[in-house]
Design a protein around this motif. Structure first.
Motif, short mmCIF file in Angstrom:
data_model
loop_
_atom_site.label_atom_id
_atom_site.label_comp_id
_atom_site.label_asym_id
_atom_site.label_seq_id
_atom_site.Cartn_x
_atom_site.Cartn_y
_atom_site.Cartn_z
N ASN A 29 49.28 36.16 42.20
CA ASN A 29 48.17 36.97 42.73
C ASN A 29 47.60 37.89 41.66
N VAL A 30 48.46 38.47 40.83
CA VAL A 30 47.97 39.30 39.73
C VAL A 30 47.12 38.45 38.79
N ALA A 31 47.59 37.24 38.48
CA ALA A 31 46.84 36.35 37.61
C ALA A 31 45.47 36.01 38.21
N LEU A 32 45.44 35.78 39.51
CA LEU A 32 44.16 35.48 40.16
C LEU A 32 43.21 36.67 40.10
N ASP A 33 43.73 37.88 40.26
CA ASP A 33 42.88 39.07 40.11
C ASP A 33 42.29 39.13 38.71
N LEU A 34 43.12 38.84 37.71
CA LEU A 34 42.66 38.92 36.32
C LEU A 34 41.63 37.86 36.00
N ILE A 35 41.79 36.66 36.52
CA ILE A 35 40.78 35.63 36.25
C ILE A 35 39.48 35.98 36.96
N GLY A 36 39.58 36.64 38.10
CA GLY A 36 38.37 37.12 38.78
C GLY A 36 37.64 38.15 37.93
N GLN A 37 38.40 39.07 37.33
CA GLN A 37 37.78 40.07 36.46
C GLN A 37 37.18 39.41 35.22
N ALA A 38 37.92 38.46 34.64
CA ALA A 38 37.42 37.76 33.46
C ALA A 38 36.11 37.04 33.78
N ILE A 68 31.75 46.06 38.67
CA ILE A 68 32.95 45.28 38.38
C ILE A 68 34.18 46.17 38.42
N ALA A 69 34.05 47.36 37.82
CA ALA A 69 35.18 48.29 37.76
C ALA A 69 35.58 48.78 39.14
N ALA A 70 34.61 49.03 40.01
CA ALA A 70 34.92 49.53 41.35
C ALA A 70 35.82 48.55 42.10
N LYS A 71 35.59 47.27 41.92
CA LYS A 71 36.44 46.25 42.53
C LYS A 71 37.78 46.16 41.81
N ALA A 72 37.74 46.20 40.48
CA ALA A 72 38.95 46.02 39.69
C ALA A 72 39.95 47.15 39.87
N VAL A 73 39.46 48.39 40.06
CA VAL A 73 40.37 49.53 40.21
C VAL A 73 41.35 49.31 41.37
N ASN A 111 44.81 49.51 31.56
CA ASN A 111 43.71 48.89 32.27
C ASN A 111 43.24 49.74 33.44
N LEU A 112 44.17 50.41 34.11
CA LEU A 112 43.78 51.27 35.22
C LEU A 112 42.94 52.43 34.71
N ARG A 113 43.38 53.06 33.63
CA ARG A 113 42.60 54.17 33.05
C ARG A 113 41.22 53.67 32.59
N LEU A 114 41.18 52.47 32.01
CA LEU A 114 39.93 51.93 31.52
C LEU A 114 38.96 51.64 32.66
N PHE A 135 35.28 53.09 33.61
CA PHE A 135 34.12 52.22 33.78
C PHE A 135 33.40 52.44 35.11
N GLU A 136 34.08 53.00 36.08
CA GLU A 136 33.40 53.30 37.35
C GLU A 136 32.25 54.28 37.14
N LYS A 137 32.29 55.05 36.04
CA LYS A 137 31.25 56.02 35.73
C LYS A 137 30.27 55.49 34.69
N SER A 138 30.34 54.18 34.40
CA SER A 138 29.49 53.59 33.37
C SER A 138 28.01 53.73 33.70
N SER A 139 27.21 53.91 32.66
CA SER A 139 25.76 53.93 32.84
C SER A 139 25.21 52.53 33.10
N ASP A 140 26.03 51.52 32.84
CA ASP A 140 25.66 50.13 33.12
C ASP A 140 26.11 49.81 34.54
N GLN A 141 25.18 49.66 35.44
CA GLN A 141 25.52 49.48 36.86
C GLN A 141 26.40 48.25 37.09
N ARG A 142 26.13 47.19 36.37
CA ARG A 142 26.91 45.96 36.55
C ARG A 142 28.38 46.20 36.20
N ILE A 143 28.65 46.87 35.10
CA ILE A 143 30.02 47.17 34.70
C ILE A 143 30.67 48.11 35.71
#
Length: 257
Positions: free
Chosen positions: A47-56, A130-135, A112-115, A119-127
């Protein structure tokens, strides 16, 4: 901005680094599928691997759009040579025993959690999206790996020795987490990403808290290895991993699922 690069070109390289790291670690964890120490762990790591491939995938998809050269996420994931891969060196290291896998995972999860929180505060909305889901995913990843570090460190003499040895063998790779080059600085200046050096203090606090609970000493920092994320200089392990990872795409060009 990076000399000789547009914002889009720098962003493309930045996104590849994020996608490559998640993709390579996903493959490493996938190697445990069917071989986990207990069924629950087999499922958990898958499941962790699947989360990571989703992020990738999300980072690769965005990178392909930014590049605008007609390449797809699969092209970026599977059809680049080893020297074009820009993953963190830590994640390409072999699994070893379960202590080594959990030590590698824990060190990366804390980073990765800190990163992703940054990224949730990124000026790039797309990033930021992605971060909001990844956190949410990475919060679980860190809780899982931390529980195993504590379980092994504060367990038997054998488990304590194994996890302590694993940290000692891997700790020299963590300096790369916080190294900045011109692309990183340009993204930080534009508000796209954080100052990576600014993540170190929080990362160290997170790691120390768990090591203390696990009755483990802070690993020796007398050595460090850099060059994977910025320069494409990798350990010998990545070539073998990529040969396996890209076999289907290279054997059957243009295939899709």
């Amino acid at each position: 901005m990076v000399e000789g690069m547009t914002h889009e070109q720098a962003l493309f390289r930045y996104l590849l680094r994020l996608g490559d790291t998640a993709h390579v670690l996903c493959h490493r964890l996938g190697e445990w599928c069917g071989h986990g120490p207990v069924l629950e762990e087999d499922i958990a790591l898958t499941n962790v691997a699947l989360d990571l491939i989703g992020q990738a995938r999300l980072f690769y998809q965005y990178a392909a759009e930014v590049e605008g050269a007609g390449r797809t996420e699969d092209d970026l994931a599977f059809l680049r040579p080893e020297r074009d891969m820009n993953n963190l060196l830590l994640v390409e290291q072999p699994n070893g025993d379960y202590a080594r896998t959990m030590a590698r995972q824990f060190l990366f999860d804390c980073y990765n959690l800190r990163l992703m929180q940054a990224f949730e505060k990124s000026s790039d909305q797309r990033i930021a999206e992605i971060a909001a889901k990844a956190v949410k995913e990475v919060t679980y990843h860190r809780r899982h790996s931390a529980s195993w570090v504590i379980r092994m460190g504060d367990g038997t003499d054998e488990s304590h020795t194994r996890i302590a040895t694993a940290f000692g063998e891997l700790f020299g790779f963590v300096s790369e987490f916080f190294e900045m080059d011109d692309v990183d600085r340009a993204m930080a200046d534009a508000g796209v990403g954080p100052d990576l050096g600014g993540l170190r203090e929080g990362w160290e606090a997170d790691v120390r808290a768990v090591l203390d609970e696990a009755t483990l000493d802070w690993p020796d920092q007398g050595w460090k290895v850099l060059g994977g994320r910025h320069e494409g200089r990798h350990t010998e392990h990545l070539g073998y991993l990529m040969a396996e990872m890209s076999f289907m795409q290279r054997t059957y060009p243009g295939m899709n699922w």
